[in-house]
Each structure stands twice: as structure tokens, then as C-alpha cells.
Design a protein around this motif. Sequence first.
Motif: not given
Length: 553
Positions: A488-497
Motif C-alpha cells: 500500500l505505502e509504495q503504490v500510493y507513493t507512486l500514484f501520488y507522485s
Amino acid sequence: MGKNIDRREFIKKSTLSAAAATLWPTYKSLAKPLIKTVKPVTFRPYPHPWAPKMNFVYASNENVDPFMSGVEITGNGIVVPENMGNRRFGINTQWFVEGFGFCSLCANNGGRFYTLNDLNGRNLNLNYEFANSRVSRNLRVRKKYRKQGTDFSHEVNSYVELSREYLEMAEKNRLNGEKCAHYADKSLYHALWAGEKIEVEHARIQIEKNQRKDKVYFGCESRQYIWAKSEAFTKRFAELFNFATLTHYIWDTWYPLFEPQEGDYNWGIKDDIADFLLDNNITIEGRPLFWFHPWVTPEWLEYKNYDQLKKYVENHTKNLVSHYGDNVLHWEVINEYHDWANIFDHTPEQITEIVRLACDKTKETNPKVSRLINNCSPWSEYVARGRMARMDATRPLRSTRQFVEDIVEAGVDFDVLGIQSYFGYRDLSDIMRMVERFEKFGKPIYITEIGTTSGPTYKTVMDKSMNIKNSPYDWHRPWDQELQADWLEQVYTLFYSKQNIKSINWYDFSNFRPFIVNGGLVKENCEPKLAFHRLKKLLKSWNQLPKNSKERE
């Protein structure tokens, strides 16, 4: 969404099903004596001893779209037959890499793709081709991100260089298949880790650099509100989210039937959920106006002819959009209509006409509404399998990407492009390449549904809703609460970027009757899981927590 089967099973089985038969005509030449004979090509695999037997493979084109082909698995490996002609292709299958996972990979000749004419009947080492394709991709992506100002860590650069060095050793041993595969496996291991670390480091730098001030929605599906076993649901839900989807399936096992007869609506529960969300200042997206899936299509709708359906589309759109007025200014107009959820077996032209009609009628009913076209299966393996939702295809199918391209080129007026991104045996680099393919359409993107499991529990093993797997782990190691939170943390980070991604919506809030077993952010009693805490910490670091969120121990 709906029951805990079908699409989740499709995501899993799309890489574990029987190889698809070809729908493409045999290659014929008008001047055979003057053209060199096209010979079949074999990709020889050297799989890890833990890997299950390979039993599904498909070809994809330069847009990464799958297509029906005569590619098959034989005792000698993956065979690409003569009828591929001189079409450019990549080879895709699920592949286990010890220390990383059982993920879908594409061998695409280092990004150049293959043709039978170029290969001229050669036998290729599949392990080497996978490694070469990933190493080459990483070098291209790292170069692009460096130009955008990212200075990568020593760790990332070390993974990249090790992947290159092992690839060179594999190249030197091309004549010894097993030895070549041995070094290629080491190269691929380092390349997969390098690819993910490249994405996460670049994303974090972009987030810090951009300091987003635009409106970004972080949401979740709200249907579990009516089944909540604890009053804590309402508090926990409002603690994280400023956005929520309110579902209007015509025929559904979650609620009393919403539309048991045409035009006869049961608004009560929907209105209760809407009131809860509005009371907590949570923006509502109504969904979907239309989802032509066998799960939710009653007989009275299924048996309408095309003209009757168009009339229904007009009336249904007006009824739902006008009911909520300005309380719901986001609507998912069409869901999964890209040759997947197409119970009427409409042609591409009919699909475009229905999508256009629904979008236009939505705008006519309330010009303030933002209209979203939602899409599942962004890698579109269903095309290679020749399967729609619970139906065999009657014609060559389109990929999700091709569907979007078609409606954009047809001038369909819509506002937002929706993409579902459940864990689908894809690594983080694959996820970002997928986003880039959809970015090209120039629309704001909502990640409409996202999720993965936290692994089996005693309860799910005992009730057989989720057994302990005896096949290789999917991603990094077996799923548990911590790994769910990591993903969750890594995928959300990618999308939010990504500045054009305006919304990210986890699907299952609770483990109670979830779409993905144990895919919730909280347990059935609403006790937060590690993923809940990780998301809250992440949103706080981005200054994106709802204003009414209270700190909890």
C-alpha cells in the motif's frame, strides 16, 4: 465490484490458464518464391524448481496490448508459429524469481520486440530474454528520471550494475543453456529489485519537489457501512478519507435490490450512506450508472434490444443523477465496458454509442458533474484468453488501452479516466509503465479501485475462504499484514507522485465480506490493521489527512 470471485480469480487465472488458440489467419505470401520462409521460434525456459508448471503464455504488441495468437507451450518450450508472420511481438507469462516473487514478465527483446523474420527460426533462452528486457528497461527509465533531476542512491545504482554484470555473464554463456539461465536469473533478480527501487526513489523525490497543492481525493468504497459490526466503523472511516464511492448496482447481494423493476428504485440505504458521508464532509462519487456485467444485470434489462437499452440509458441516467443533485457531483458513468463487462455482446461501435449517450445525458442532467469512465484489467490478459466476463468472446477483443483510445478518437465527451489497480502479479515498474500508457490520453486519472490481501488468518483457513498457499509467494514473501502495508505505502507513493492522478481509492475498508479476502484496512471489529496505520502516517506526511481526523494511539 461484487462477490469475492470472478475478477479476482480472473486476475489470478489470467496467468494460470490454458494457452489461447489463435484467431489470426495463416500467413500467406503473394510471391512465395521471392520471400524467405518464415520459421517458428522457440523460447526455451529454465524455470525455478519451486515454480508451478507453465501453462499460460500470450503475445503482446508494441503497445503492450495482448492479442490472440498461436503461441503455445510444448515440451521444448514456448513456440511462436509461422502464422505470426512479420508482426512485432513480446512473450508474456508468469515467472517465479526466488527472493522477489511469482510475477508476470514480458520478454520483448530489450524493448525492440521480436519478429519471426529477424529471429529466422532461432531458439532463444527465455531466462536470458526476460533479464535482457528488464535490464534494458531499467536503463531507459533511470536515464529519463535522471533528466528530471533524480539523483539515485548507491543502492539503486548497485542493483542496476549487478544486473548488467550478470547479464553480460549470461551473454558469454549463450551456448550453454543452463549456465546462461543461471546467470540470467541472477541478473533478473537484481533487475526486478532495481526497477522497483528506481520507481520509489524517484516518486519520493517528486513528491518532495512538487509539494502538491491541488485537490487530491483519498477514498474508499462505502458499502460496508450498512453491515458494520461496530460503531467504530463510522469513526475510523472518517479518520482517513475525504472521498468515498456510493454504489448503485441494479441487482446486488449486498443490499435490498436497488431496482427490482425498471424505474422502481429503493433509495433508503443509499440515502443513509450519502447522509453519513455528507455529515462527515466526505465527497461522494456515485457509481456506476452502468455496469453490464452478468453479476448485476437482471433479466428485465438483459433481454432489452439495442434501441430499448438506449432508452433505458437515458432514463436511468436522468433518474440517478437528478436524485442527488449537487450532493453528488462525481459519477462513474460506465464501468468495465471495454469488451469485459459486456453481457449484451455489443460491437465496438455500439459500445462507443452507449458510452457517448450516457456521458452526454449525465452532462445534460447536471452540467456540474464530473464524468468518469472506469476500466479494469489494465494489462488486458482477457484479450489473449478470448474471454469476457463469464462469456467466451465472439470476436477479437480490444484491450483496455485500445478501448480508451477508441472513445477518445471518437470524440466521446468525458472528464476523468478511471483505472483499477488491484495487485495483479505485477511489480512496481510494470505499474508505472501502465500508468504512462494511460497518461497519453491527457485526462485526469482516478485510481478507482485498489487493494491486496493481508494473507490468510486462522479464521479464513478454517472457513476455507483463503487457504495457505502451497505455490510460490506472489510478491517479495508470503502476504501478511506488514507486507500488505508495504505494498500500500509504495503504490500510493507512486500514484501520488503523478500530478495527473487526482484520486486513489482503496476498495475494501473492512475484512467483513470483502472483495479480496482479508483485503480490508481494518478487521471485522474495525480494529485497525497495519495498513490503516501506514496509510494514515503517509497521508499525514503529505498534509492530506481529513481536517476532522483525530490522532489515535
